[in-house]
Design an enzyme around this catalytic site. Structure first.
Site, PDB file in Angstrom:
ATOM      1  N   HIS A   1      -9.456   1.117   4.502  1.00 27.58           N
ATOM      2  CA  HIS A   1      -8.205   1.261   5.248  1.00 27.58           C
ATOM      3  C   HIS A   1      -8.439   2.182   6.444  1.00 27.58           C
ATOM      4  O   HIS A   1      -9.242   3.111   6.363  1.00 27.58           O
ATOM      5  CB  HIS A   1      -7.127   1.846   4.331  1.00 27.58           C
ATOM      6  CG  HIS A   1      -5.766   1.817   4.941  1.00 27.58           C
ATOM      7  ND1 HIS A   1      -5.333   2.778   5.819  1.00 27.58           N
ATOM      8  CD2 HIS A   1      -4.753   0.919   4.825  1.00 27.58           C
ATOM      9  CE1 HIS A   1      -4.096   2.479   6.203  1.00 27.58           C
ATOM     10  NE2 HIS A   1      -3.723   1.359   5.626  1.00 27.58           N
TER      11      HIS A   1
ATOM     12  N   GLU B   1      -6.859   4.555   7.603  1.00 26.85           N
ATOM     13  CA  GLU B   1      -6.664   5.992   7.346  1.00 26.85           C
ATOM     14  C   GLU B   1      -7.897   6.589   6.672  1.00 26.85           C
ATOM     15  O   GLU B   1      -8.236   7.747   6.916  1.00 26.85           O
ATOM     16  CB  GLU B   1      -5.390   6.198   6.501  1.00 26.85           C
ATOM     17  CG  GLU B   1      -4.141   5.951   7.337  1.00 26.85           C
ATOM     18  CD  GLU B   1      -2.932   5.453   6.560  1.00 26.85           C
ATOM     19  OE1 GLU B   1      -2.904   5.583   5.322  1.00 26.85           O
ATOM     20  OE2 GLU B   1      -2.016   4.909   7.212  1.00 26.85           O
TER      21      GLU B   1
ATOM     22  N   GLY C   1       2.193   2.021  10.686  1.00 29.92           N
ATOM     23  CA  GLY C   1       3.139   3.137  10.581  1.00 29.92           C
ATOM     24  C   GLY C   1       3.805   3.509  11.891  1.00 29.92           C
ATOM     25  O   GLY C   1       4.449   4.558  11.984  1.00 29.92           O
TER      26      GLY C   1
ATOM     27  N   ASN D   1       0.870  -1.179   0.000  1.00 31.09           N
ATOM     28  CA  ASN D   1       0.000   0.000   0.000  1.00 31.09           C
ATOM     29  C   ASN D   1       0.905   1.227   0.000  1.00 31.09           C
ATOM     30  O   ASN D   1       1.504   1.561   1.007  1.00 31.09           O
ATOM     31  CB  ASN D   1      -0.886  -0.018   1.259  1.00 31.09           C
ATOM     32  CG  ASN D   1      -1.669   1.277   1.422  1.00 31.09           C
ATOM     33  OD1 ASN D   1      -1.802   2.053   0.475  1.00 31.09           O
ATOM     34  ND2 ASN D   1      -2.182   1.511   2.624  1.00 31.09           N
TER      35      ASN D   1
ATOM     36  N   GLU E   1      -5.632  -5.232  10.289  1.00 31.34           N
ATOM     37  CA  GLU E   1      -4.611  -4.223  10.531  1.00 31.34           C
ATOM     38  C   GLU E   1      -4.895  -3.511  11.856  1.00 31.34           C
ATOM     39  O   GLU E   1      -5.697  -2.562  11.882  1.00 31.34           O
ATOM     40  CB  GLU E   1      -4.608  -3.195   9.398  1.00 31.34           C
ATOM     41  CG  GLU E   1      -4.333  -3.774   8.040  1.00 31.34           C
ATOM     42  CD  GLU E   1      -3.695  -2.746   7.117  1.00 31.34           C
ATOM     43  OE1 GLU E   1      -2.587  -3.006   6.642  1.00 31.34           O
ATOM     44  OE2 GLU E   1      -4.287  -1.680   6.905  1.00 31.34           O
TER      45      GLU E   1
ATOM     46  N   SER F   1       3.156  -2.459  10.277  1.00 31.81           N
ATOM     47  CA  SER F   1       4.604  -2.488  10.498  1.00 31.81           C
ATOM     48  C   SER F   1       5.218  -3.854  10.217  1.00 31.81           C
ATOM     49  O   SER F   1       6.118  -4.295  10.929  1.00 31.81           O
ATOM     50  CB  SER F   1       4.944  -2.022  11.917  1.00 31.81           C
ATOM     51  OG  SER F   1       4.541  -0.669  12.090  1.00 31.81           O
TER      52      SER F   1
ATOM     53  N   LYS G   1       0.052   4.237  -0.246  1.00 30.55           N
ATOM     54  CA  LYS G   1      -0.608   5.421   0.333  1.00 30.55           C
ATOM     55  C   LYS G   1      -0.439   6.624  -0.611  1.00 30.55           C
ATOM     56  O   LYS G   1      -0.419   6.443  -1.824  1.00 30.55           O
ATOM     57  CB  LYS G   1      -0.059   5.712   1.728  1.00 30.55           C
ATOM     58  CG  LYS G   1      -0.006   4.457   2.603  1.00 30.55           C
ATOM     59  CD  LYS G   1       0.203   4.760   4.051  1.00 30.55           C
ATOM     60  CE  LYS G   1       0.487   3.478   4.815  1.00 30.55           C
ATOM     61  NZ  LYS G   1       0.111   3.537   6.220  1.00 30.55           N
TER      62      LYS G   1
HETATM   63  C1  PEP Z   1      -0.834  -0.015   5.879  1.00 37.34           C
HETATM   64  O1  PEP Z   1      -0.872   1.177   5.609  1.00 37.34           O
HETATM   65  O2  PEP Z   1      -1.704  -0.766   5.450  1.00 37.34           O
HETATM   66  C2  PEP Z   1       0.270  -0.500   6.708  1.00 37.34           C
HETATM   67  C3  PEP Z   1       0.234  -1.726   7.158  1.00 37.34           C
HETATM   68  O3  PEP Z   1       1.285   0.396   6.959  1.00 37.34           O
HETATM   69  P1  PEP Z   1       2.707   0.067   7.667  1.00 37.34           P
HETATM   70  O4  PEP Z   1       3.217  -1.221   7.043  1.00 37.34           O
HETATM   71  O5  PEP Z   1       3.557   1.249   7.337  1.00 37.34           O
HETATM   72  O6  PEP Z   1       2.440  -0.089   9.117  1.00 37.34           O
END
Ligand code: PEP
Length: 250
Positions: free
Chosen positions: A96, A98, A174, A10, A168, A213, A12
């Site tokens: 997601h 976000e 992040g 992703n 998630e 992460s 973003k």
């Molecule tokens: C994501 O945005 O779906 C995500 C898992 O981000 P990160 O790997 O940076 O935590």
């Protein structure tokens, strides 16, 4: 039932067309390491067409980061499933955290977007996950149960089979904090049990990704859990070495 691992990046709101072309060229050079796995990247809308062209002839597939539920109309700033199919993209991320946090996405709108994506033949990646305060209040199970029930409302077994779900935990996105393999597996097992309850045996063929992460140094342990069928990768998907490291761990 064997489920092919899916590693999806992703991006973003990152990567111009010029930047993406370089990133894809570097991934192309390592395409041999992707054999036996499904690999996808999800760039911003403006970069989709260029990335689809750049991955031609490789196993890399392309996904969008959102889709609207209407076929067309007065929805300024939105993009329809037919528009994504035309590019053509394969996957689309829906719900997601976000989008939920900054753009008012709810389980209801996730459900509408999901049904539109399925109708158009896209493979949706539906995201669920609890906030830190919800985990600390022992509400993880209740939160993801509601998210799954409401986001997947009205899906047939065949539609569920065509859907990917990403767990998630919002506190892990992040932040550099990852759910432990045991924490993640526990939620994935719950998700699969919920899907079995609602849709029967097809639950065993649904891919459940972990996101939050994931990095090369924790991917192998997470991806070896029985109900973790891949990863949704944010930050590390923008770094070729890290993204390839995760793919190789799968
Ligand atoms: C994501 O945005 O779906 C995500 C898992 O981000 P990160 O790997 O940076 O935590």
């Amino acid at each position: 039932m064997a489920r092919t691992k899916l590693i999806a990046g992703n991006w973003k709101m990152n990567q111009t067309v010029a930047e993406a072309t370089g990133l894809i060229a570097a991934l192309r050079a390592q395409a041999a390491a992707m054999e036996g796995k499904d690999v996808a990247v999800c760039p911003p809308f403006t970069t989709l067409a260029a990335v689809v062209a750049a991955v031609a002839g490789t196993p890399i597939r392309v996904g969008a980061q959102n889709v609207h539920w209407a076929d067309s109309g007065a929805y300024t700033g939105e993009v329809s499933a037919a528009m994504l199919r035309e590019i053509p993209v394969t996957y689309v991320i829906i719900g997601h955290s976000e989008r939920r946090q900054y753009f008012g996405e709810t389980d209801k709108t996730v459900n509408q977007r999901l049904l539109a994506a399925l109708k158009a033949g896209l493979t949706p990646i539906v995201c669920v996950g609890e906030l830190l305060q919800q985990r600390e209040a022992n509400q993880t199970e209740a939160v993801v149960t509601t998210q799954i029930r409401d986001s997947l409302a009205g899906l047939s077994a065949a539609q569920l089979a065509a859907t990917v779900i990403a767990y998630e935990p919002v506190w892990a996105i992040g932040t550099g904090k990852t759910a432990s393999p045991e924490q993640a597996q526990a939620v994935h097992a719950l998700l699969r049990a919920l899907l079995r309850q609602s849709h029967g045996a097809v639950a065993d063929s649904v891919r459940l990704l972990y996101g939050g992460s994931m990095k090369p140094n924790n991917a192998a342990q997470l991806l070896s859990q029985p109900d973790i069928d891949g990863g949704l990768i944010g930050g590390a998907s923008l770094d070729v070495e890290q993204f390839m490291g995760i793919i190789k761990s799968a």
